[in-house]
Structures are given as structure tokens and as C-alpha cells.
Enzyme design. Structure first.
Site, PDB file in Angstrom:
ATOM      1  N   TRP A 189      -3.087 -92.391  22.901  1.00 26.27           N
ATOM      2  CA  TRP A 189      -2.359 -92.620  22.531  1.00 26.27           C
ATOM      3  C   TRP A 189      -0.150 -92.464  22.308  1.00 26.27           C
ATOM      4  CZ3 TRP A 189       1.188 -87.735  21.033  1.00 26.27           C
ATOM      5  CH2 TRP A 189       1.920 -88.191  19.716  1.00 26.27           C
ATOM      6  N   GLU A 230      -5.261 -95.122  19.891  1.00 27.45           N
ATOM      7  CA  GLU A 230      -5.733 -94.133  18.729  1.00 27.45           C
ATOM      8  C   GLU A 230      -4.104 -94.692  18.000  1.00 27.45           C
ATOM      9  OE1 GLU A 230      -5.348 -90.020  19.519  1.00 27.45           O
ATOM     10  OE2 GLU A 230      -5.233 -89.912  16.864  1.00 27.45           O
ATOM     11  N   LYS A 232      -1.514 -94.335  14.431  1.00 27.32           N
ATOM     12  CA  LYS A 232      -0.952 -93.112  13.756  1.00 27.32           C
ATOM     13  C   LYS A 232       0.249 -93.347  12.494  1.00 27.32           C
ATOM     14  CE  LYS A 232       1.036 -88.483  14.610  1.00 27.32           C
ATOM     15  NZ  LYS A 232       1.364 -87.422  15.687  1.00 27.32           N
ATOM     16  N   ASP A 263      -8.010 -90.959  14.039  1.00 26.30           N
ATOM     17  CA  ASP A 263      -7.185 -90.041  13.757  1.00 26.30           C
ATOM     18  C   ASP A 263      -7.902 -89.511  12.489  1.00 26.30           C
ATOM     19  OD1 ASP A 263      -6.388 -87.122  13.327  1.00 26.30           O
ATOM     20  OD2 ASP A 263      -5.968 -87.036  15.263  1.00 26.30           O
ATOM     21  N   HIS A 266      -4.572 -89.030  10.103  1.00 25.06           N
ATOM     22  CA  HIS A 266      -3.794 -90.403  11.164  1.00 25.06           C
ATOM     23  C   HIS A 266      -3.101 -90.811   9.520  1.00 25.06           C
ATOM     24  CE1 HIS A 266      -3.453 -89.634  15.365  1.00 25.06           C
ATOM     25  NE2 HIS A 266      -2.539 -88.240  14.612  1.00 25.06           N
ATOM     26  N   HIS A 290     -11.476 -89.061  16.161  1.00 25.67           N
ATOM     27  CA  HIS A 290     -11.114 -88.076  15.987  1.00 25.67           C
ATOM     28  C   HIS A 290     -11.067 -86.888  15.085  1.00 25.67           C
ATOM     29  CE1 HIS A 290      -7.846 -88.308  19.650  1.00 25.67           C
ATOM     30  NE2 HIS A 290      -9.103 -87.933  20.567  1.00 25.67           N
ATOM     31  N   ASP A 298       1.119 -82.048   8.030  1.00 22.19           N
ATOM     32  CA  ASP A 298       0.721 -81.951   9.168  1.00 22.19           C
ATOM     33  C   ASP A 298      -1.422 -82.140   9.884  1.00 22.19           C
ATOM     34  OD1 ASP A 298       0.224 -80.986  11.767  1.00 22.19           O
ATOM     35  OD2 ASP A 298      -0.114 -79.281  11.308  1.00 22.19           O
ATOM     36  N   ASP A 300      -3.080 -81.613  12.118  1.00 17.28           N
ATOM     37  CA  ASP A 300      -3.766 -81.148  13.018  1.00 17.28           C
ATOM     38  C   ASP A 300      -4.938 -79.631  12.874  1.00 17.28           C
ATOM     39  OD1 ASP A 300      -3.749 -82.780  15.313  1.00 17.28           O
ATOM     40  OD2 ASP A 300      -1.987 -82.970  14.753  1.00 17.28           O
ATOM     41  N   ASP A 330     -10.212 -82.601  17.167  1.00 16.36           N
ATOM     42  CA  ASP A 330      -8.439 -82.988  17.751  1.00 16.36           C
ATOM     43  C   ASP A 330      -7.710 -81.827  16.806  1.00 16.36           C
ATOM     44  OD1 ASP A 330      -5.589 -83.698  18.543  1.00 16.36           O
ATOM     45  OD2 ASP A 330      -5.813 -85.378  18.297  1.00 16.36           O
TER      46      ASP A 330
END
Ligand code: RNT
Ligand code: ZN
Length: 424
Positions: A189, A230, A232, A263, A266, A290, A298, A300, A330
Site C-alpha cells: 500500500w 491495496e 484507497k 480494505d 477505503h 483488511h 476515517d 481505521d 487493520d
């Protein structure tokens, strides 16, 4: 304790019968669950800091907020914290490292010069703990990435540095795979992108294709190293354009026969990864997930059992896609106990997976084929309230890990005895 064991077993027996009436075999579900390995992201334990100290700032458009005490300050502490977390999660799992977690014995080793030996202590630990390892090159938090570009950088020298890093990391991953007898996923990534509207969207993507091809040019045994990329949508400071977008990597991964990483955080807020899995797996042989939780902008937050996590697990189980999917966590939350963050995310992931395994999918599929959408909807809704928690409790009990919230005092004790003594 005896009394409690009896209760757990009795509740399980009741649940087993209820599920059995729909042809769902709880024993089979549990043995399938037991074979699932989740890759725990080491970076939750120290707020994505690493031990390199090349830059004391986390860059790349990702951010950790919070200042909960007890962050791991070195690899020994991080391993101890991981051991603590793993002791509270049922099943056998894996640990996911980043290049910044190298142990160089105090020597300054730049990213393009990293060697397998700089991770030998991790490998020895993993072998002793019976864990597999996965890996990630670190294309951020480094002076050479300060202007926001790495593998797609217009400057040949900067690009070269990061290509060398990518190559070094694949060899390290292959070393993990070889030593531990289980392939290591090496996931690329990069943060590359622009805050504001670029004039040239093509150039950086062309350069990224070339750089990735260069990194992947060395043939490594697939039983040692599995390559993933990965994408995003945006990052902090790369809001308008990200070179490695989803479409970019989807095309890249499929054309090169490597693994695509999705992810969960993302994508546009109304897009869901759960609805993409079947599309991606129609063309890509394998998928890396992920598992994360997006909240507004956000990506995460600590994983919880929300609708999307459940939907993802349903897709993997219904589509018999588990053996084609690598599951990795993640997220990074520094506002709560970091060991607890691992435990919560892992247990939630496994519990959602178990719930999906306890579904009478064949029956539902038949309703669908018969155009009996009424029964399909009704049964799906009713099954949400089936006693999967009794099966989960029994699983934890059988695996020798705390049942229900009984893991919390263990984390509290560890906090008092270990984490709180770490002065920052
Ligand atoms: C960042 C990506 C990436 C990182 C880790 C630390 O947006 O999700 O996977 O979180 O490599
Ligand atoms: Zn990710």
C-alpha cells in the site's frame, strides 16, 4: 467454575438442537471456524510508530488519535502485548508486520537495505508461538516520502529507492514463509496522491505500473511469498487523487495474477466491500481483506460486529470463498487499551464469521430459486436472533480462552501489572 461449564454446555446443547432443525451442524461450523486464521496487525500495539525512528511522525495520510497510556516502546513489549491478546482470542492466528518493525540492534539500516536477518527475532518468536507471519513494506513515515509520493514519484532516484524497498520486503516475506512453513502475504500500500486536483492523472499511474512490475520481477516461490496490492479512495492530504485507486489495483492485480486487497474503510461511504467480493473473486484467484471499520471520513476504527462485517462474513461463507481469502485486521485506535483493541476486533471478526457459518444457506438458496422471497426475508430475519452466542461461548470455552466478557479482567490486570508501568 464447574457450574459455569455445565451452563455453557447445556446452552450449547439447546442451540445445537435448534440449529439442527434447519440442517445446520454446529459441530461442523466450529471445526471450520477453528481452521480460520486471522492476521493480527502489530501496528495497533504502538500506534503505527515502529522502531526505526527515521521520522518520529506518522505520515502517508493516515492518523492515530488518542493517548491511552501503555503503548509498546520496543519489539519485546510489542510481542508480549500480542501474546497477551492472542491468549484471549480463540483459535490459532497470524501476526502482520510492517517494515518499520525491523530490529537492527541500534544500527541505522535504511528501508532499501532491510534484510531478513532484521526480522529474525520476530521469526523465532513466531515459530515458538506457532504463528504465521505476514508483511508490509512501509512507504510512509520516511523523509523520502515527505512530498507525498513514493513508487509513482516523478523523480527517478526517489522511485528507485522505494522500488528497492519493495524488493527487499518481498525477500523478507519469502523468508518468513520459508522459515515458518506458511506463505507470508506481502501487501503493498502506498500513500501517493494529491491534495488538490491534478493536471496529470495518467503519468503517476503509468509510473506506478512500471515500479510494481519491477518489484515483482524477481520470481519467488508462491509457497513462501504471496503478493497483494491495496487501493484507497483518499487519504488525509490526498483527498483529490490517489494514484493507487481501487480500479487501478483491480486491473493490476488481475492482469498480473496477484492478490487484490480490499480494505473495508477505503471506499465511498455508501459503497460496501461485501458487495464487491463476488465480483472480484469472479476474476481474481485470491483476495486479501483488511477488516476495518470506516466512520465518516476515517477508515481505521476498531472492528465491531456491525451490519457490514456480518455481510462480509456471509458473503465469504455463502460463496465458499474462505479458502480464497486472507483475513487481516487493520485499524489503529490509541484512545483505548491497545491489547483490548486487538481482542475486541479479533473476537468480533470470528463471531461474525461463526454466525455466518450457522446459517441454513441451502434452504435460503432454494427459497430464492423458487422465487419465495417472503420466506427468504423472514428466515434471514429470524436467524439473526438464533442462539449463536451459545455456540460462540462454547467455542471459547472449548478453546480454553475466557468466555464472554471474562477476558476483560485479564486485560485490566495486564494493564495494571505491565502497561501502566511503561513511562513514555
Ligand atoms: C492505509 C492502509 C494500510 C495501512 C497499514 C498501516 O490506508 O489501510 O493498510 O493501514 O499499512
Ligand atoms: Zn489497510
Amino acid at each position: 467454575m464447574r457450574h459455569e461449564a455445565k451452563q455453557i454446555e447445556e446452552a450449547y446443547e439447546l442451540a445445537r438442537n435448534l440449529y439442527g432443525q434447519w440442517g445446520v451442524d454446529t459441530e461442523e461450523a466450529l471445526s471450520r471456524l477453528e481452521s480460520v486464521r486471522i492476521s493480527l496487525h502489530c501496528w495497533q500495539g504502538d500506534d503505527v510508530s515502529g522502531f526505526e525512528r527515521a521520522s518520529d511522525q506518522l505520515t502517508g495520510g493516515i492518523q492515530v488519535t488518542g493517548n491511552y497510556p501503555g503503548r509498546a516502546r520496543n519489539a519485546d513489549e510489542l510481542r508480549a502485548d500480542l501474546e497477551m491478546a492472542l491468549s484471549l482470542i480463540p483459535g490459532k492466528h497470524r501476526v502482520n508486520l510492517h517494515a518499520i518493525y525491523a530490529e537492527t540492534g541500534g544500527a541505522r539500516v535504511d528501508r532499501n537495505e532491510l534484510q531478513p536477518e532484521h526480522f529474525q527475532r520476530w521469526v523465532d518468536w513466531a515459530a515458538q508461538q506457532g504463528l504465521g507471519l505476514d508483511f508490509n513494506p512501509t512507504f510512509f513515515s520516511h523523509p523520502m516520502s515527505d512530498d507525498g509520493f513514493t513508487l509513482s514519484h516523478p523523480d527517478e532516484g526517489v522511485r528507485r529507492f522505494w522500488i528497492e524497498h519493495g524488493k527487499a520486503c518481498r525477500r523478507i516475506a519469502a523468508h518468513f514463509g520459508k522459515q515458518l512453513g506458511t506463505p507470508a502475504v506481502d501487501n503493498i500500500w502506498i500513500p501517493d496522491g494529491y491534495k488538490d486536483n491534478p493536471v496529470d492523472r495518467f503519468g503517476p499511474r503509468k509510473r506506478l505500473v512500471q515500479a510494481l512490475d519491477d518489484i515483482l520481477s524477481e520470481k519467488l516461490p508462491p509457497e513462501h511469498c504471496v503478493d497483494a496490492v491495496e487501493g484507497k479512495l483518499f487519504g488525509i492530504g490526498s483527498e483529490s487523487y490517489v494514484v493507487g485507486s481501487h480500479e487501478f489495483y483491480m486491473g493490476y492485480a488481475i492482469s498480473r495474477g496477484i492478490v487484490l486487497c480490499l480494505d473495508v474503510g477505503h471506499f465511498h461511504p455508501t459503497e460496501t466491500v461485501s458487495s464487491k467480493i463476488s465480483a472480484v473473486l469472479a476474476f481474481a484467484p485470491k483476495l486479501l481483506l483488511h477488516v476495518s471499520r470506516p466512520v465518516r471520513w476515517d477508515s481505521d476504527h476498531v472492528v465491531i460486529v456491525d451490519d457490514e462485517l456480518q455481510a462480509i462474513m456471509h458473503e465469504l461463507v455463502r460463496g465458499e470463498a474462505l479458502n480464497r481469502t486472507y483475513l487481516a485486521l487493520d485499524y489503529f485506535d490509541a484512545s483505548i487499551n491497545r491489547v483490548a483493541a486487538w481482542v475486541i476486533g479479533s473476537r468480533s471478526t470470528l463471531r461474525a464469521l461463526l454466525c455466518a457459518m450457522l446459517e441454513p444457506t441451502d434452504t435460503l438458496r432454494q427459497y430464492e430459486l423458487d422465487k419465495d422471497y417472503t420466506s427468504r426475508l423472514a428466515l434471514l430475519e429470524e436467524f439473526k436472533a438464533y442462539p449463536h452466542s451459545a455456540v460462540w461461548d462454547y467455542y471459547c470455552f472449548r478453546q480454553g480462552v475466557p468466555v464472554r466478557e471474562q477476558w476483560m479482567p485479564e486485560v485490566r490486570r495486564y494493564e495494571q501489572e505491565v502497561l501502566s508501568r511503561r513511562a513514555m
